[in-house]
Design a protein around this motif. Sequence first.
Motif, PDB file in Angstrom:
ATOM      1  N   ARG A   8       3.874  -5.722   2.669  1.00 21.42           N
ATOM      2  CA  ARG A   8       4.056  -4.592   3.581  1.00 21.42           C
ATOM      3  C   ARG A   8       5.532  -4.324   3.851  1.00 21.42           C
ATOM      4  NH1 ARG A   8       1.230  -4.569   9.438  1.00 21.42           N
ATOM      5  NH2 ARG A   8       2.703  -6.295   9.748  1.00 21.42           N
ATOM      6  N   SER A   9       6.308  -5.376   4.033  1.00 20.45           N
ATOM      7  CA  SER A   9       7.720  -5.188   4.363  1.00 20.45           C
ATOM      8  C   SER A   9       8.510  -4.590   3.205  1.00 20.45           C
ATOM      9  CB  SER A   9       8.345  -6.517   4.790  1.00 20.45           C
ATOM     10  OG  SER A   9       8.344  -7.445   3.717  1.00 20.45           O
ATOM     11  N   VAL A  21      -5.660   6.791   1.838  1.00 21.26           N
ATOM     12  CA  VAL A  21      -6.007   6.924   3.252  1.00 21.26           C
ATOM     13  C   VAL A  21      -7.356   6.247   3.490  1.00 21.26           C
ATOM     14  CG1 VAL A  21      -7.148   9.196   2.976  1.00 21.26           C
ATOM     15  CG2 VAL A  21      -6.182   8.534   5.193  1.00 21.26           C
ATOM     16  N   GLY A  22      -7.431   5.455   4.558  1.00 20.74           N
ATOM     17  CA  GLY A  22      -8.633   4.692   4.848  1.00 20.74           C
ATOM     18  C   GLY A  22      -8.596   3.268   4.306  1.00 20.74           C
ATOM     19  N   PHE A  23      -7.535   2.917   3.574  1.00 17.94           N
ATOM     20  CA  PHE A  23      -7.442   1.607   2.929  1.00 17.94           C
ATOM     21  C   PHE A  23      -6.121   0.917   3.279  1.00 17.94           C
ATOM     22  CE2 PHE A  23     -10.231   4.141   0.311  1.00 17.94           C
ATOM     23  CZ  PHE A  23     -11.192   3.266  -0.183  1.00 17.94           C
ATOM     24  N   GLY A  24      -6.126  -0.414   3.175  1.00 16.91           N
ATOM     25  CA  GLY A  24      -4.892  -1.181   3.261  1.00 16.91           C
ATOM     26  C   GLY A  24      -4.072  -0.896   4.496  1.00 16.91           C
ATOM     27  N   PHE A  25      -2.784  -0.633   4.283  1.00 15.56           N
ATOM     28  CA  PHE A  25      -1.860  -0.387   5.384  1.00 15.56           C
ATOM     29  C   PHE A  25      -1.752   1.099   5.741  1.00 15.56           C
ATOM     30  CE2 PHE A  25       0.062  -4.412   3.612  1.00 15.56           C
ATOM     31  CZ  PHE A  25      -0.406  -5.217   4.642  1.00 15.56           C
ATOM     32  N   SER A  26      -2.474   1.948   5.049  1.00 14.24           N
ATOM     33  CA  SER A  26      -2.482   3.373   5.401  1.00 14.24           C
ATOM     34  C   SER A  26      -3.388   3.619   6.595  1.00 14.24           C
ATOM     35  CB  SER A  26      -2.953   4.218   4.206  1.00 14.24           C
ATOM     36  OG  SER A  26      -2.013   4.190   3.156  1.00 14.24           O
ATOM     37  N   LEU A  33      -3.389   3.047  -9.136  1.00 17.90           N
ATOM     38  CA  LEU A  33      -4.411   3.566  -8.225  1.00 17.90           C
ATOM     39  C   LEU A  33      -5.476   2.498  -8.029  1.00 17.90           C
ATOM     40  CD1 LEU A  33      -4.784   7.112  -9.864  1.00 17.90           C
ATOM     41  CD2 LEU A  33      -3.202   6.414  -8.051  1.00 17.90           C
ATOM     42  N   HIS A  34      -5.573   1.971  -6.809  1.00 19.10           N
ATOM     43  CA  HIS A  34      -6.434   0.822  -6.539  1.00 19.10           C
ATOM     44  C   HIS A  34      -7.898   1.207  -6.353  1.00 19.10           C
ATOM     45  CE1 HIS A  34      -7.200   1.591  -2.238  1.00 19.10           C
ATOM     46  NE2 HIS A  34      -5.961   2.023  -2.161  1.00 19.10           N
ATOM     47  N   GLY A  35      -8.741   0.180  -6.227  1.00 18.62           N
ATOM     48  CA  GLY A  35     -10.174   0.381  -6.106  1.00 18.62           C
ATOM     49  C   GLY A  35     -10.712   0.214  -4.704  1.00 18.62           C
ATOM     50  N   PHE A  36     -12.033   0.222  -4.609  1.00 14.92           N
ATOM     51  CA  PHE A  36     -12.758   0.064  -3.343  1.00 14.92           C
ATOM     52  C   PHE A  36     -13.181  -1.393  -3.204  1.00 14.92           C
ATOM     53  CE2 PHE A  36     -16.714  -0.383  -1.067  1.00 14.92           C
ATOM     54  CZ  PHE A  36     -16.531   0.382   0.069  1.00 14.92           C
ATOM     55  N   PRO A  37     -13.093  -1.995  -2.030  1.00 16.71           N
ATOM     56  CA  PRO A  37     -12.578  -1.468  -0.763  1.00 16.71           C
ATOM     57  C   PRO A  37     -11.235  -2.084  -0.434  1.00 16.71           C
ATOM     58  CG  PRO A  37     -14.011  -3.309  -0.288  1.00 16.71           C
ATOM     59  CD  PRO A  37     -13.821  -3.262  -1.806  1.00 16.71           C
ATOM     60  N   THR A  38     -10.358  -2.182  -1.409  1.00 23.53           N
ATOM     61  CA  THR A  38      -9.158  -2.992  -1.264  1.00 23.53           C
ATOM     62  C   THR A  38      -7.900  -2.145  -1.052  1.00 23.53           C
ATOM     63  OG1 THR A  38      -9.263  -3.173  -3.679  1.00 23.53           O
ATOM     64  CG2 THR A  38     -10.086  -5.031  -2.413  1.00 23.53           C
TER      65      THR A  38
END
Length: 292
Positions: free
Chosen positions: A35-36, A96-101, A66-71
């Motif tokens: 994240r940093s 949007v809806g995933f990870g740090f977003s 481009l990552h997958g679901f639900p990661t």
Amino acid sequence: MREWWIQVGLLAVPLIAVYLHIPPPKLSPALHSWRSSGRYFTYKKQNIFYRDSSGAVGSSDIVVLLHGFPTSSYDWYKIWEGLTERFHRVIALDFVGFGFSDKPRPHRYSIFEQASIVERLLNHLGLQNQRVNLLSHDYGDTVAQELLHRYEQNKTGSVLINSLCLSNGGIFPETHHPRFIQKILKDGGLLTPIITRLANYYVFARGILQYINQRKQHRDRWVGALKSTSVPLHLIYGPLDPVNPYPEFLQLYKKVLPTSTVSVLDDHISHYPQLEDPLGFLNAYLSFINSF
């Protein structure tokens, strides 16, 4: 029998109440570092996390992951360094809806929106006029298919795609077998609010998981984009995948897309090949990239 269920219910209520008040686990040092090293940009008031690393000197090639679901974009961490040794820039985002977003709710999530977010990110980075290589997995495969459709239709603002590599995604709805829990969350019903609350997946139910229905609704559009494209196309496949099972999925892929090249990894590799066999995955991808 009724008394037995009443007793179970009475025991379950306080346990659930305690569970719901347990704070989420702290981020691991690795996730903190991930994240940093990233940044955020804004798409329609939503904060979208991304990473953008400079890599190989003398190369002008760009790869977008481009990552997958639900990661999240963290799915690519095992091959990140290897990609930076080949590409000038390595870029990944959390949809949007995933990870740090941001994870807005209620929100009408769609593959179309995620594709637009990718377009906006590349515009934000000043890459709207440069050709990029797309490397996708699972849910990201479908986003890539929408981006490919826009590119082939010469849509204004579309991503200029130099190549596309897919991996273990539900490209064909007829060979896609979502897990039982995904079916419950997608279709709704009495169990949905309970499961989503306990699993902290409210944002997925009736939201992100609708991508499964969207694949069926827009099959002609998204499979059609793969069939008609002249963009170099490749598939990296883990054959032990229960979601896109062998040989059913692979046979249909080769039948529908006979001009695409394919890399099948070892028999024990399943749905997350970039994590299960990062070296094999990376070598397969670089062999594809270096072939044209």
